[in-house]
Design an enzyme around this catalytic site. Structure first.
Site, PDB file in Angstrom:
ATOM      1  N   LYS A 220      36.762  53.007 -13.321  1.00 16.73           N
ATOM      2  CA  LYS A 220      35.399  52.956 -12.762  1.00 16.73           C
ATOM      3  C   LYS A 220      35.406  53.181 -11.252  1.00 16.73           C
ATOM      4  CE  LYS A 220      33.555  48.691 -11.890  1.00 16.73           C
ATOM      5  NZ  LYS A 220      33.089  48.473 -10.521  1.00 16.73           N
ATOM      6  N   ASN A 221      36.278  52.438 -10.550  1.00 12.84           N
ATOM      7  CA  ASN A 221      36.227  52.468  -9.086  1.00 12.84           C
ATOM      8  C   ASN A 221      36.821  53.738  -8.473  1.00 12.84           C
ATOM      9  OD1 ASN A 221      34.911  50.078  -9.211  1.00 12.84           O
ATOM     10  ND2 ASN A 221      36.631  48.809  -8.538  1.00 12.84           N
TER      11      ASN A 221
ATOM     12  N   ARG B  53      28.951  40.848   1.484  1.00 11.09           N
ATOM     13  CA  ARG B  53      29.660  42.136   1.449  1.00 11.09           C
ATOM     14  C   ARG B  53      29.055  43.052   2.513  1.00 11.09           C
ATOM     15  NH1 ARG B  53      30.777  43.985  -4.578  1.00 11.09           N
ATOM     16  NH2 ARG B  53      32.224  45.388  -3.508  1.00 11.09           N
TER      17      ARG B  53
ATOM     18  N   ARG C  55      26.379  48.063  -5.722  1.00 10.27           N
ATOM     19  CA  ARG C  55      26.727  48.219  -4.307  1.00 10.27           C
ATOM     20  C   ARG C  55      27.482  49.506  -4.002  1.00 10.27           C
ATOM     21  NH1 ARG C  55      27.090  44.954  -0.211  1.00 10.27           N
ATOM     22  NH2 ARG C  55      28.919  46.180   0.317  1.00 10.27           N
TER      23      ARG C  55
ATOM     24  N   CYS D 256      26.221  39.875  -2.676  1.00 15.20           N
ATOM     25  CA  CYS D 256      26.289  39.716  -4.124  1.00 15.20           C
ATOM     26  C   CYS D 256      27.024  38.429  -4.442  1.00 15.20           C
ATOM     27  CB  CYS D 256      26.904  40.931  -4.794  1.00 15.20           C
ATOM     28  SG  CYS D 256      28.661  41.047  -4.662  1.00 15.20           S
TER      29      CYS D 256
ATOM     30  N   ILE E 290      40.421  38.132   0.102  1.00 17.88           N
ATOM     31  CA  ILE E 290      39.504  39.271   0.272  1.00 17.88           C
ATOM     32  C   ILE E 290      38.057  38.782   0.232  1.00 17.88           C
ATOM     33  CG2 ILE E 290      38.843  41.581  -0.560  1.00 17.88           C
ATOM     34  CD1 ILE E 290      41.764  41.502   0.328  1.00 17.88           C
TER      35      ILE E 290
ATOM     36  N   ARG F  86      29.234  46.696 -17.312  1.00 24.39           N
ATOM     37  CA  ARG F  86      29.328  47.476 -16.067  1.00 24.39           C
ATOM     38  C   ARG F  86      30.749  47.964 -15.832  1.00 24.39           C
ATOM     39  NH1 ARG F  86      28.112  44.379 -11.143  1.00 24.39           N
ATOM     40  NH2 ARG F  86      28.880  46.342 -10.365  1.00 24.39           N
TER      41      ARG F  86
ATOM     42  N   ASP G 236      40.310  41.901  -7.715  1.00 24.63           N
ATOM     43  CA  ASP G 236      39.623  42.145  -8.994  1.00 24.63           C
ATOM     44  C   ASP G 236      40.409  41.615 -10.198  1.00 24.63           C
ATOM     45  OD1 ASP G 236      37.579  43.316  -7.638  1.00 24.63           O
ATOM     46  OD2 ASP G 236      38.176  45.380  -8.040  1.00 24.63           O
TER      47      ASP G 236
HETATM   48  N1  EPU Z   1      34.314  44.355   4.463  1.00 29.14           N
HETATM   49  C1  EPU Z   1      33.712  44.153   5.689  1.00 29.14           C
HETATM   50  N2  EPU Z   1      32.897  45.129   6.178  1.00 29.14           N
HETATM   51  C2  EPU Z   1      32.678  46.303   5.505  1.00 29.14           C
HETATM   52  C3  EPU Z   1      33.284  46.506   4.250  1.00 29.14           C
HETATM   53  C4  EPU Z   1      34.104  45.506   3.749  1.00 29.14           C
HETATM   54  O1  EPU Z   1      33.906  43.126   6.325  1.00 29.14           O
HETATM   55  O2  EPU Z   1      31.953  47.157   6.024  1.00 29.14           O
HETATM   56  C5  EPU Z   1      35.200  43.322   3.918  1.00 29.14           C
HETATM   57  C6  EPU Z   1      34.688  42.764   2.595  1.00 29.14           C
HETATM   58  O3  EPU Z   1      33.742  41.739   2.790  1.00 29.14           O
HETATM   59  C7  EPU Z   1      35.987  42.284   1.956  1.00 29.14           C
HETATM   60  C8  EPU Z   1      37.000  43.323   2.422  1.00 29.14           C
HETATM   61  O4  EPU Z   1      36.423  43.935   3.588  1.00 29.14           O
HETATM   62  O5  EPU Z   1      36.327  41.062   2.505  1.00 29.14           O
HETATM   63  C9  EPU Z   1      37.344  44.396   1.419  1.00 29.14           C
HETATM   64  O6  EPU Z   1      36.161  44.984   0.876  1.00 29.14           O
HETATM   65  P1  EPU Z   1      36.102  46.508   0.475  1.00 29.14           P
HETATM   66  O7  EPU Z   1      35.216  47.233   1.419  1.00 29.14           O
HETATM   67  O8  EPU Z   1      37.491  47.049   0.304  1.00 29.14           O
HETATM   68  O9  EPU Z   1      35.350  46.439  -0.924  1.00 29.14           O
HETATM   69  P2  EPU Z   1      34.505  47.618  -1.536  1.00 29.14           P
HETATM   70  O10 EPU Z   1      35.104  48.895  -1.125  1.00 29.14           O
HETATM   71  O11 EPU Z   1      33.053  47.387  -1.279  1.00 29.14           O
HETATM   72  C10 EPU Z   1      35.921  47.874  -3.720  1.00 29.14           C
HETATM   73  C11 EPU Z   1      35.706  47.705  -5.193  1.00 29.14           C
HETATM   74  C12 EPU Z   1      35.557  46.222  -5.528  1.00 29.14           C
HETATM   75  C13 EPU Z   1      36.816  45.492  -5.047  1.00 29.14           C
HETATM   76  C14 EPU Z   1      37.031  45.745  -3.543  1.00 29.14           C
HETATM   77  C15 EPU Z   1      38.309  45.133  -3.002  1.00 29.14           C
HETATM   78  C16 EPU Z   1      34.572  49.734  -5.804  1.00 29.14           C
HETATM   79  C17 EPU Z   1      33.358  50.371  -6.328  1.00 29.14           C
HETATM   80  N3  EPU Z   1      34.517  48.418  -5.612  1.00 29.14           N
HETATM   81  O12 EPU Z   1      34.743  47.370  -3.089  1.00 29.14           O
HETATM   82  O13 EPU Z   1      35.491  46.150  -6.952  1.00 29.14           O
HETATM   83  O14 EPU Z   1      36.687  44.117  -5.280  1.00 29.14           O
HETATM   84  O15 EPU Z   1      37.084  47.176  -3.301  1.00 29.14           O
HETATM   85  O16 EPU Z   1      39.420  45.663  -3.645  1.00 29.14           O
HETATM   86  O17 EPU Z   1      35.575  50.394  -5.586  1.00 29.14           O
HETATM   87  C18 EPU Z   1      34.859  45.285  -9.052  1.00 29.14           C
HETATM   88  O18 EPU Z   1      35.216  46.354  -9.568  1.00 29.14           O
HETATM   89  O19 EPU Z   1      34.596  44.265  -9.741  1.00 29.14           O
HETATM   90  C19 EPU Z   1      34.741  45.195  -7.592  1.00 29.14           C
HETATM   91  C20 EPU Z   1      34.018  44.257  -6.984  1.00 29.14           C
END
Ligand code: EPU
Length: 421
Positions: A22-23, A121, A92, A116, A329, A399, A307
């Site tokens: 998915k991701n 986030r 998101r 969320c 995280i 999802r 995850d």
């Molecule tokens: N963060 C910030 N600022 C930002 C972006 C992120 O402070 O602008 C922080 C977040 O709060 C968190 C850390 O950085 O503490 C990492 O977040 P990241 O940005 O890597 O998360 P994401 O890219 O929004 C993806 C996955 C998530 C997974 C995270 C961490 C997708 C669609 N989603 O989210 O997947 O938990 O990376 O590995 O790729 C799931 O599939 O259930 C899911 C939540």
């Protein structure tokens, strides 16, 4: 609304096919917006989040046609660049259309994604990276209004308080493919999903080096063409079925799974006593002796994936001894704890740490979780619990887990879907 009913106590055995990730799929679908040409994306999982992303693309005026587990995407002439609240608020990951729209259309209006249940986030890292490339971004009426008329390569440090960001790396990498000059992204996320996206972008004609390492170098090109790509297998689905084998003392073969993508989980499970082997085109997971408790901390890749944290906790909840899980995280990602305790687990939360005292058995109960991975943890607990567990609100599972109950059923679980009364 549906619920999942599980009668626990059955040993899982047999073979399960792992679906596309998915991701990885979500940003790759967004990346098709960078070209006018047709792209074909294969091995896409049939999941709610994927259909949301396809709706967002259609809403821009992109033609989308499903063909089995492939999708044909024809973006030529798409004119709109607004990702509306109604769609973004359900997922998101919609934020990853921002980079491609800025690069290709030089404009984007994307509803500002909210927080969320797994905690705050923020999107500051996305904005910092895109602004460093020269995008002008303001917030109006809940929307990010972005202008990308003067995107130009630069040297960016893309870090936040928890290290790298997966989708921010994706966004900045996508935006820089069509920016003038060279972009160097430092502290880039190294997750396999980022590598898969970069692989697709390179097939489209992008000039990218260093993906899979913390320094990605992108040399901007004038245009990208369409491409064909098959999405990597889902490492979180893989890990979840590994844990299903472990918790039911089973013997499960995971077809298409890639061990190198979940090496930290494999390391912890092996340390605990599980037998995990690479086999041709997959992984075999066998319970061969009593498991030992273990300590684990979630970290960016190649560290232990956040995850997988909830699902791993279900296993430790029934593993004799004390285990400690630290969430680095998303320090608030513990909504499964109270539900697991309702099933008889003994878990104490101390800030971002969960202290788990393994119990001999869990007892089935009606449970509810409000996020995808927490729901998967409750399903795992249900597989080993005495009596019946009703997991409510399984739209979360829909999802992220393709055909969950069918796959579990095939492995010998007693599980079915019921309409909520
Ligand atoms: N963060 C910030 N600022 C930002 C972006 C992120 O402070 O602008 C922080 C977040 O709060 C968190 C850390 O950085 O503490 C990492 O977040 P990241 O940005 O890597 O998360 P994401 O890219 O929004 C993806 C996955 C998530 C997974 C995270 C961490 C997708 C669609 N989603 O989210 O997947 O938990 O990376 O590995 O790729 C799931 O599939 O259930 C899911 C939540």
């Amino acid at each position: 609304m549906d619920k999942l009913v599980i009668e626990g106590g059955r040993r899982l055995q047999g073979t399960v096919s792992i679906s596309g990730a998915k991701n990885a799929c979500l940003p790759i679908l967004a990346a098709t917006l960078l070209s006018d040409d047709k792209s074909v994306i294969k091995n896409i999982p049939a999941l709610k989040d994927i259909s949301t992303m396809l709706k967002i693309l259609k809403n821009f005026g992109v033609r989308v046609q499903l063909d089995g587990d492939a999708v044909i995407i024809e973006p030529r002439g798409y004119k709109k660049y607004v990702a509306p609240y109604e769609l973004v608020s359900t997922m998101r990951a919609s934020i990853c259309v921002l980079g491609p729209l800025l690069a290709k259309k030089r404009r984007a209006e994307v509803s500002f994604p909210g927080g969320c249940v797994i905690g705050p986030r923020p999107i500051d890292i996305h904005l910092k990276g895109l602004k460093a490339l020269g995008a002008k971004i303001k917030v109006e009426k809940g929307y990010l209004i972005a202008d990308g008329n003067s995107l130009k390569g630069t040297h960016i440090y893309l870090g936040g308080h928890s290290g790298s960001s997966v989708l921010a790396t994706d966004n900045v990498m996508m935006a820089s493919t069509l920016a003038r000059g060279v972009t160097i992204i430092e502290n880039a996320a190294c997750e396999p999903e980022v590598v898969d996206l970069a692989t697709f972008l390179v097939k489209m004609g992008a000039k990218i080096r260093g993906y899979g390492t913390p320094r990605i170098i992108v040399e901007g090109v004038k245009r990208l063409h369409g491409a064909e790509h098959s999405v990597i297998p889902d490492r979180i689905e893989t890990g979840t079925y590994m844990l299903a084998a472990a918790i039911t003392k089973g013997d499960v073969t995971l077809k298409n799974a890639r061990l190198e993508h979940i090496i930290a989980l494999v390391d912890k499970l092996t340390e605990s006593g599980l037998d995990i082997k690479n086999i041709p085109n997959g992984i075999r997971v066998r319970y061969i002796k009593k498991l030992k408790p273990t300590h684990m901390t979630t970290l960016p890749y190649p560290g232990f994936a956040t995850d997988m944290q909830a699902q791993f906790m279900s296993l430790m909840a029934v593993t004799d001894g004390i285990s400690v899980i630290t969430e680095k995280i998303y320090p608030e990602r513990f909504i499964h704890v109270s539900e697991l305790n309702r099933m008889g687990a003994d878990i104490l939360l101390e800030g971002p740490c969960a202290i788990i005292k393994g119990v001999n058995s869990l007892s089935g109960a009606p449970v509810m979780a409000s996020d995808l991975r927490a729901s998967a943890a409750l399903v795992l607990a249900g597989l080993v619990a005495r009596d019946r567990t009703d997991v409510h609100r399984i739209y979360h599972l829909d999802r992220g887990y393709e055909n969950l109950e069918k796959k579990l059923l095939k492995l010998g679980a007693k599980v079915w879907r019921e309409k909520e009364k």
